[in-house]
Design a protein around this motif. Structure first.
Motif, PDB file in Angstrom:
ATOM      1  N   TRP A 108       0.809  -1.219   0.000  1.00 35.41           N
ATOM      2  CA  TRP A 108       0.000   0.000   0.000  1.00 35.41           C
ATOM      3  C   TRP A 108       0.844   1.272   0.000  1.00 35.41           C
ATOM      4  O   TRP A 108       0.322   2.361  -0.227  1.00 35.41           O
ATOM      5  CB  TRP A 108      -0.923   0.019   1.220  1.00 35.41           C
ATOM      6  CG  TRP A 108      -0.185  -0.036   2.527  1.00 35.41           C
ATOM      7  CD1 TRP A 108       0.199  -1.162   3.191  1.00 35.41           C
ATOM      8  CD2 TRP A 108       0.268   1.060   3.320  1.00 35.41           C
ATOM      9  NE1 TRP A 108       0.865  -0.831   4.351  1.00 35.41           N
ATOM     10  CE2 TRP A 108       0.924   0.531   4.458  1.00 35.41           C
ATOM     11  CE3 TRP A 108       0.186   2.460   3.165  1.00 35.41           C
ATOM     12  CZ2 TRP A 108       1.490   1.337   5.440  1.00 35.41           C
ATOM     13  CZ3 TRP A 108       0.754   3.266   4.149  1.00 35.41           C
ATOM     14  CH2 TRP A 108       1.391   2.699   5.274  1.00 35.41           C
ATOM     15  N   ILE A 109       2.127   1.161   0.237  1.00 37.12           N
ATOM     16  CA  ILE A 109       2.971   2.341   0.370  1.00 37.12           C
ATOM     17  C   ILE A 109       3.374   2.832  -1.014  1.00 37.12           C
ATOM     18  O   ILE A 109       4.133   2.163  -1.721  1.00 37.12           O
ATOM     19  CB  ILE A 109       4.221   2.022   1.210  1.00 37.12           C
ATOM     20  CG1 ILE A 109       3.802   1.561   2.615  1.00 37.12           C
ATOM     21  CG2 ILE A 109       5.137   3.248   1.309  1.00 37.12           C
ATOM     22  CD1 ILE A 109       4.951   1.038   3.449  1.00 37.12           C
ATOM     23  N   ASP A 110       2.864   3.984  -1.421  1.00 32.76           N
ATOM     24  CA  ASP A 110       3.175   4.519  -2.742  1.00 32.76           C
ATOM     25  C   ASP A 110       4.243   5.606  -2.643  1.00 32.76           C
ATOM     26  O   ASP A 110       4.764   5.884  -1.561  1.00 32.76           O
ATOM     27  CB  ASP A 110       1.908   5.011  -3.449  1.00 32.76           C
ATOM     28  CG  ASP A 110       1.236   6.187  -2.740  1.00 32.76           C
ATOM     29  OD1 ASP A 110       1.866   6.790  -1.830  1.00 32.76           O
ATOM     30  OD2 ASP A 110       0.095   6.518  -3.096  1.00 32.76           O
ATOM     31  N   ARG A 111       4.567   6.232  -3.771  1.00 29.52           N
ATOM     32  CA  ARG A 111       5.643   7.220  -3.795  1.00 29.52           C
ATOM     33  C   ARG A 111       5.307   8.429  -2.925  1.00 29.52           C
ATOM     34  O   ARG A 111       6.197   9.069  -2.366  1.00 29.52           O
ATOM     35  CB  ARG A 111       5.927   7.664  -5.231  1.00 29.52           C
ATOM     36  CG  ARG A 111       4.744   8.265  -5.955  1.00 29.52           C
ATOM     37  CD  ARG A 111       5.099   8.741  -7.347  1.00 29.52           C
ATOM     38  NE  ARG A 111       3.949   9.323  -8.029  1.00 29.52           N
ATOM     39  CZ  ARG A 111       3.475  10.546  -7.807  1.00 29.52           C
ATOM     40  NH1 ARG A 111       4.060  11.317  -6.911  1.00 29.52           N
ATOM     41  NH2 ARG A 111       2.422  11.000  -8.468  1.00 29.52           N
ATOM     42  N   ARG A 112       4.018   8.762  -2.809  1.00 23.91           N
ATOM     43  CA  ARG A 112       3.616   9.895  -1.966  1.00 23.91           C
ATOM     44  C   ARG A 112       3.926   9.613  -0.501  1.00 23.91           C
ATOM     45  O   ARG A 112       4.463  10.463   0.212  1.00 23.91           O
ATOM     46  CB  ARG A 112       2.117  10.178  -2.135  1.00 23.91           C
ATOM     47  CG  ARG A 112       1.711  10.611  -3.539  1.00 23.91           C
ATOM     48  CD  ARG A 112       0.195  10.678  -3.653  1.00 23.91           C
ATOM     49  NE  ARG A 112      -0.413   9.352  -3.534  1.00 23.91           N
ATOM     50  CZ  ARG A 112      -1.724   9.136  -3.509  1.00 23.91           C
ATOM     51  NH1 ARG A 112      -2.583  10.159  -3.566  1.00 23.91           N
ATOM     52  NH2 ARG A 112      -2.201   7.901  -3.412  1.00 23.91           N
ATOM     53  N   ILE A 113       3.605   8.415  -0.071  1.00 17.04           N
ATOM     54  CA  ILE A 113       3.874   8.027   1.316  1.00 17.04           C
ATOM     55  C   ILE A 113       5.379   7.975   1.561  1.00 17.04           C
ATOM     56  O   ILE A 113       5.878   8.467   2.588  1.00 17.04           O
ATOM     57  CB  ILE A 113       3.226   6.669   1.625  1.00 17.04           C
ATOM     58  CG1 ILE A 113       1.697   6.776   1.595  1.00 17.04           C
ATOM     59  CG2 ILE A 113       3.713   6.123   2.962  1.00 17.04           C
ATOM     60  CD1 ILE A 113       1.089   7.549   2.745  1.00 17.04           C
ATOM     61  N   ARG A 114       6.120   7.399   0.617  1.00 11.76           N
ATOM     62  CA  ARG A 114       7.574   7.316   0.794  1.00 11.76           C
ATOM     63  C   ARG A 114       8.199   8.694   0.926  1.00 11.76           C
ATOM     64  O   ARG A 114       9.038   8.935   1.803  1.00 11.76           O
ATOM     65  CB  ARG A 114       8.205   6.539  -0.371  1.00 11.76           C
ATOM     66  CG  ARG A 114       7.920   5.054  -0.343  1.00 11.76           C
ATOM     67  CD  ARG A 114       8.596   4.317  -1.482  1.00 11.76           C
ATOM     68  NE  ARG A 114      10.057   4.340  -1.350  1.00 11.76           N
ATOM     69  CZ  ARG A 114      10.883   3.659  -2.139  1.00 11.76           C
ATOM     70  NH1 ARG A 114      10.389   2.912  -3.121  1.00 11.76           N
ATOM     71  NH2 ARG A 114      12.185   3.700  -1.960  1.00 11.76           N
TER      72      ARG A 114
END
Length: 227
Positions: A108-114
């Motif tokens: 569920w971890i996308d580039r925005r979260i990273r």
């Protein structure tokens, strides 16, 4: 000490207006550091939808919490604890990347979260607890530390028990003179987390406890300057 970012431009909903039967309590806003910290301080955390969706904000009706005196450590896990080394914040980017691996089930971890949690780490708010074997990163977890709250976000392992060992290490870090006032939040209870001692806390009870928890000093491991 962590660096306080500019305040959020957004207003989060009043907890008294939360739907009593729905974990989802908000949609939209951004992932600026100030927004994230404001959310955690009000008992919310973000989860992304698809790349085109707005951000979703959750405050679970039943919150997963691991009591620091309730961690269940099996005999085999004790052996793994002896065999692996615990480090803190020496490989945050690698831990985050491993947790975000799209090949993982339920990724569920996308580039925005990273990007957002990398920034929180740079400011001293997000931390990794890592397990190492002979110089190799084999597991770990990351989360956000605000006062006496540690909000766990995700964990990974490349060897059996390596993520569990990181959790044991985290609990050890939180067991100090303020341990009775700290709170280890894991968002939702799962069967796996329940086997480790995670319990469910009603949302109202969690939010009532949160304010006092935030006033507790940071654990020493997370309060020794930016890395």
């Amino acid at each position: 000490m962590p660096v306080e970012p500019p305040p959020t431009a957004w207003t989060f909903p009043d907890p008294e207006r939360f739907d009593p039967d729905d974990d989802l309590v908000g949609v939209g806003a951004d992932l600026d550091a100030g927004t994230l910290l404001a959310a955690y301080r009000r008992g919310l955390f973000p989860m992304p939808g698809s790349r085109r969706d707005p951000m979703y904000w959750f405050s679970p009706v039943q919150r997963g919490v691991l009591p620091l005196d309730g961690l269940k450590v099996s005999r085999s896990l004790r052996r793994s604890v002896r065999d692996l080394e615990i480090r803190v914040d020496t490989a945050f980017a690698e831990v985050l990347a491993a947790c975000a691996d799209p090949r993982r089930p339920g990724a569920w971890i996308d580039r925005r979260i990273r990007a957002a949690y990398t920034r929180l780490h740079e400011l001293g708010w997000a931390h990794s607890v890592e397990t190492w074997r002979e110089g190799r990163l084999v597991g770990g977890l990351y989360g956000v530390a605000i006062g006496g709250l540690f909000a766990g976000e995700s964990m990974f392992h490349r060897e059996r028990d390596a993520s569990k060992v990181a959790l044991v290490g985290l609990v050890d870090l939180l067991r100090d003179e303020h341990a009775d006032k700290r709170m280890l939040d894991v968002q939702w209870q799962t069967p796996h987390l329940a086997s480790l001692g995670v319990v469910e806390v009603p949302r109202a009870a969690y939010l009532s406890r949160l304010a006092a928890t935030l006033e507790v000093p940071l654990p020493a491991a997370f309060d020794d300057g930016l890395r």
